[in-house]
Design an enzyme around this catalytic site. Structure first.
Site, short mmCIF file in Angstrom:
data_model
loop_
_atom_site.label_atom_id
_atom_site.label_comp_id
_atom_site.label_asym_id
_atom_site.label_seq_id
_atom_site.Cartn_x
_atom_site.Cartn_y
_atom_site.Cartn_z
N ASP A 191 5.24 14.29 0.44
CA ASP A 191 6.37 15.19 0.62
C ASP A 191 6.04 16.34 1.57
O ASP A 191 6.95 17.00 2.09
CB ASP A 191 6.80 15.75 -0.74
CG ASP A 191 8.14 16.46 -0.68
OD1 ASP A 191 9.08 15.89 -0.10
OD2 ASP A 191 8.24 17.59 -1.20
N LEU A 272 15.35 20.00 -1.66
CA LEU A 272 16.06 20.39 -0.45
C LEU A 272 15.20 20.31 0.81
O LEU A 272 15.65 20.66 1.88
CB LEU A 272 16.59 21.83 -0.59
CG LEU A 272 17.66 22.03 -1.67
CD1 LEU A 272 17.97 23.52 -1.81
CD2 LEU A 272 18.93 21.27 -1.30
N ARG A 273 13.97 19.85 0.64
CA ARG A 273 13.09 19.78 1.81
C ARG A 273 13.61 18.79 2.84
O ARG A 273 13.39 18.95 4.03
CB ARG A 273 11.67 19.43 1.37
CG ARG A 273 10.63 19.63 2.47
CD ARG A 273 9.22 19.56 1.93
NE ARG A 273 8.89 20.80 1.25
CZ ARG A 273 8.19 20.88 0.12
NH1 ARG A 273 7.78 19.78 -0.47
NH2 ARG A 273 7.91 22.04 -0.42
N GLY A 274 14.33 17.76 2.37
CA GLY A 274 14.88 16.78 3.30
C GLY A 274 15.87 17.40 4.27
O GLY A 274 15.79 17.20 5.48
N THR A 277 14.02 19.82 6.73
CA THR A 277 13.25 19.11 7.75
C THR A 277 14.16 18.40 8.73
O THR A 277 13.90 18.39 9.94
CB THR A 277 12.29 18.10 7.09
OG1 THR A 277 11.47 18.77 6.15
CG2 THR A 277 11.42 17.44 8.14
#
Length: 334
Positions: A191, A272-274, A277
């Site tokens: 991740d 929410l990293r998707g 990024t």
């Protein structure tokens, strides 16, 4: 030191090269994971990246590559206040590296010979403001993975042992490569990579022949080969520099933010990293292409790299995560 194979001379592997270029435009994207067959140019691309990247300004002798004397750690013995240009560091982290070598430790020789308690910087210090490369990252020992996760989260390396209490900046772009047949990557580390790409051996005869020709020319007629592709590398470097200046000015319409959120919800990606990024990667791509406004085309191009490694596994889907992303992108964005 032998000049690495030029970045622009790598045949095919567009997605891998694009991902690496985007991390040079915006290091905040969070690194690149390259998984694929042996002999597909993974290591070659990373070595080539070192020669391609623009130089950085550093204080001569500073162990953490600080740009200003005031930013050099108090424990560092720089001996000079001169600021020089240096190639962007690309540091290898070998699989067998000890914890002391990675984070740094007490300088034993100096302690024994002079009786002085001095810190000897590790690989994380050398990688600051550059790239940390791990070949066969999926085989990395768990305790080293834990260290990298802590540092990647904070951007700071903290060493408290043997009477030492040391802190120094450790902000780097993590680049990992590996063969999925040799083991899976821990989800926590997976991740942390902003972009992920899969590379395969070319199945096109003409492309394979071109790979052979270029490698042979690189070894047999080095000067002529570098005259051609060295100039192309210089063009890419100049485009990266222009993209860095253009990046803060790229406009992001609210509709694009809605698209990012809708894509990630449809894909079922955790956290929410998707979205973050995807947004940063698309914005860097727009800047690299010279576009002033973020568009759906940028999201389409970057979505497989930004999201495919964040999906929950679906044992009934034989197409793979990349194909799943492309299907959802087509449904959501049209």
């Amino acid at each position: 030191m032998k000049t690495p194979f030029p970045f622009s001379a790598i045949v095919g592997q567009h997605e891998m090269k694009q991902a690496m270029i985007l991390t040079a435009v915006d290091p905040g994207i969070g690194g690149v994971l390259v998984f694929g067959d042996r002999g597909t140019g993974k290591s070659t691309a990373v070595r080539a990246l070192a020669a391609l990247l623009p130089p950085i300004k550093v204080v001569e002798g500073c162990p953490v590559n600080s740009e200003r004397v005031a930013d050099c750690p108090s424990w560092a013995e720089i001996g000079s206040r001169k600021v020089i240009s240096r190639s962007t560091p690309v540091i290898d982290l070998p699989l067998g590296a000890t914890e002391d070598r990675v984070v740094g430790a007490l300088d034993i020789e100096r302690a024994l010979t002079r009786g002085e308690k001095t810190f000897e910087p590790g690989l994380l210090a050398r990688a600051n403001r550059g790239y940390l490369y791990i070949d066969e990252v999926n085989l990395l020992e768990d305790h080293i993975v834990d260290l990298l996760l802590d540092v990647a989260q904070s951007g700071e390396n903290v060493v408290e042992r043997e009477g030492l209490s040391i802190r120094h900046p450790a902000r780097f772009v993590l680049v990992g490569s590996g063969n999925p047949e040799e083991g899976e990557l821990r989800p926590q580390l997976l991740d942390r990579f902003g972009l992920s790409v899969e590379v395969r051996s070319p199945d096109n005869i003409a492309e394979r022949v071109e790979v052979i020709k270029r490698r042979d020319a690189f070894e047999r007629d080095f000067d002529a080969f570098m005259a051609t592709f060295g100039a192309q590398d210089a063009e890419i470097r100049e485009t990266i520099l222009k993209a860095r200046k253009r990046l803060p000015k790229v406009k992001t319409p609210d509709a694009i933010l809605n698209d990012c959120a809708e894509l990630c919800i449809a894909l079922g990606s955790d956290g929410l990293r998707g979205e973050l990024t995807l947004l940063r990667g698309a914005r860097a791509l727009a800047a690299y292409r010279g576009d002033r406004t973020l568009k759906r085309d940028h999201l389409r191009d970057i979505a497989p790299s930004a999201l495919s490694h964040r999906l929950r596994r679906d044992p009934l889907d034989e197409a793979g995560s990349g194909a799943r992303v492309n299907r959802i992108v087509a449904d959501v964005l049209g």
